[in-house]
Enzyme design. Structure first.
Site, PDB file in Angstrom:
ATOM      1  N   TYR A  43      -0.844   2.237   4.504  1.00 17.09           N
ATOM      2  CA  TYR A  43      -2.428   2.246   4.201  1.00 17.09           C
ATOM      3  C   TYR A  43      -2.932   1.047   3.481  1.00 17.09           C
ATOM      4  CZ  TYR A  43      -2.212   6.518   6.703  1.00 17.09           C
ATOM      5  OH  TYR A  43      -1.884   7.553   7.452  1.00 17.09           O
ATOM      6  N   GLN A  59      -4.289   8.479 -18.390  1.00 20.15           N
ATOM      7  CA  GLN A  59      -4.330   9.467 -17.099  1.00 20.15           C
ATOM      8  C   GLN A  59      -3.069  10.203 -16.919  1.00 20.15           C
ATOM      9  OE1 GLN A  59      -4.980   6.783 -13.808  1.00 20.15           O
ATOM     10  NE2 GLN A  59      -7.312   6.516 -14.379  1.00 20.15           N
ATOM     11  N   HIS A 115      -2.844   5.923 -13.374  1.00 20.42           N
ATOM     12  CA  HIS A 115      -2.410   5.893 -11.832  1.00 20.42           C
ATOM     13  C   HIS A 115      -1.182   6.830 -11.651  1.00 20.42           C
ATOM     14  CE1 HIS A 115      -5.265   2.443 -10.381  1.00 20.42           C
ATOM     15  NE2 HIS A 115      -5.741   3.404 -11.183  1.00 20.42           N
ATOM     16  N   GLU A 165     -11.109   6.785  -0.758  1.00 16.47           N
ATOM     17  CA  GLU A 165     -10.643   6.984   0.607  1.00 16.47           C
ATOM     18  C   GLU A 165     -10.285   8.423   0.605  1.00 16.47           C
ATOM     19  OE1 GLU A 165      -8.837   2.408   1.415  1.00 16.47           O
ATOM     20  OE2 GLU A 165      -7.640   4.200   1.602  1.00 16.47           O
ATOM     21  N   TYR A 180     -11.747  -5.121  -9.977  1.00 15.54           N
ATOM     22  CA  TYR A 180     -12.937  -5.009 -11.069  1.00 15.54           C
ATOM     23  C   TYR A 180     -13.370  -6.016 -11.714  1.00 15.54           C
ATOM     24  CZ  TYR A 180     -10.981  -0.164 -11.302  1.00 15.54           C
ATOM     25  OH  TYR A 180     -10.638   0.925 -10.984  1.00 15.54           O
TER      26      TYR A 180
END
Length: 399
Positions: free
Chosen positions: A273, A108, A170, A263, A284
């Site tokens: 959070y 990513q 991430h 979210e 997972y």
């Protein structure tokens, strides 16, 4: 929905020939004639507020990730592999802009978001977020440089996520300027879980910095021992969507849940959070994670999605064109939050009253949507996440 004709098809060839002939005639008559690119053939999609016209503005981009309009109507577009392109109003795609920082283009990671300085007209500063290599692995960084033609000059790294760690996932990476000129940067927890709760590092955080990278007054952890002063909020998983509501000046973010539990959050300074201690999703491997209401010390999401939508870039839609531009607006969407959906292959439209979502609609586009912005003409522009990435343009069909 029908697909646009591919380049080289008979319809494209005929359109191109006609366009060329009209252009020659216009030049001979001393006229100015604007012709849309040959590949900008339209399709339509039905919505709650009537049909929309969808055109392909540009194509041939390699997994584009972020985009922003320049004042002259051209666009800067990042490609995850590490290139920055300038896309003309006619859909032309430039050679790579030089002066872009080295990136880790794996998983990513890569070249991520792009933003213009609020004073771009005078200083020409462009901001890039990206996965930066370094000791320990990689981390999200932000650099800025001065755009001169097709070159970024005087490039300087103004922020580095610490610590750098191994792994391809991430990175977060969205950039959003607040009305006071400060810059929000979203940072994933690099798929490391617990560091999202650790204030000594930047993993799993939203940070707020000045345009030069310094720490603004008002950040919640300034002067706190064992806390990074850039941190605005924490306990996030992987935030790839961020937008500031122009009506309130407040930041909204969207983050990926694990197995379920994407979210929408409205990050308040100093708030936690909850990730990975609470989540609306599961691990997972199917193991349960306590829901946020079981731990009232954590801030809960404004909205969550299971199954996931895989939210990426987002924008608040004003329906107002830049002065001097012809309006191509979708009036019924004024004030709504538009979110690019990857796995949902859609734009998700959220109606918001204060800090409450009052309505949701999904506009199906049949392709992964990485980013969505409003253009100077008040049309909606979307980036498709694919090898042959495209810029799509959405307008009300009556326009």
């Amino acid at each position: 929905m029908t697909s646009p004709c591919p380049p080289g098809s008979p319809k494209i060839a005929s359109f191109t020939a006609l366009a060329a002939l009209l252009a020659i005639l216009a030049l001979g008559l001393g006229l100015v004639l604007t012709i849309r690119p040959a590949y900008a053939l339209a399709k339509t999609v039905d919505t709650q507020n009537g049909p929309l016209t969808i055109e392909t503005v540009a194509q041939g981009l390699n997994h584009p990730w972020g985009m922003v309009f320049l004042p002259d109507g051209r666009m800067l577009v990042t490609e995850r592999a590490g290139t920055l392109r300038i896309v003309g109003a006619d859909g032309s795609v430039s050679e790579p802009v030089s002066g872009v920082p080295e990136v880790v283009a794996a998983g990513q990671g890569g070249l991520l978001d792009v933003a213009l300085d609020p004073d771009f007209l005078s200083n020409k500063l462009v901001y890039l977020s990206y996965a930066e290599p370094g000791e320990g692995g990689a981390g999200t960084a932000v650099a800025r440089g001065r755009l001169d033609g097709e070159t970024l000059k005087d490039l300087k790294v103004i922020f580095r996520q610490m610590p750098k760690v191994e792994g391809p996932n991430h990175f977060g990476g969205r950039l959003a300027f607040a009305p006071d000129g400060t810059l929000f940067v979203t940072l994933g927890e690099r798929f490391k879980f617990e560091p999202a709760q650790d204030l000594t590092g930047h993993l799993g955080k939203v940070v707020r910095i000045n345009p030069d990278g310094s720490v603004p007054q008002g950040n919640p952890f300034i002067g706190q021992k064992d806390a990074q002063p850039e941190i605005w909020s924490y306990g996030h998983r992987n935030v790839e969507g961020a937008a500031v509501d122009p009506r309130t000046g407040k930041l909204w973010v969207l983050e990926f849940g694990p197995k379920g539990g994407d979210e929408l959050n409205r990050p308040a300074p100093g708030e936690n959070y909850g990730w990975p201690l609470v989540s609306w999703g599961k691990h997972y491997d199917g193991k349960d994670i306590p829901n946020p209401p079981t731990r009232p010390e954590f801030a809960d999401a404004v909205r969550n999605w299971t199954p996931v939508i895989s939210p990426s870039g987002a924008t608040f839609y004003t329906a107002e064109p830049v002065p001097g531009w012809t309006a191509e607006a979708i009036p019924a969407w004024q004030g709504d939050l538009l979110v690019g959906g990857l796995s949902s292959q859609s734009i998700i439209r959220l109606s918001i009253d204060g800090e409450t979502v009052t309505g949701e609609e999904r506009i199906p586009l049949g392709v992964r949507i990485r980013d969505v912005i409003q253009g100077p003409d008040a049309a909606v522009y979307a980036l498709t996440d694919e090898d042959d990435g495209k810029i799509l343009r959405l307008t009300a069909e009556s326009q």
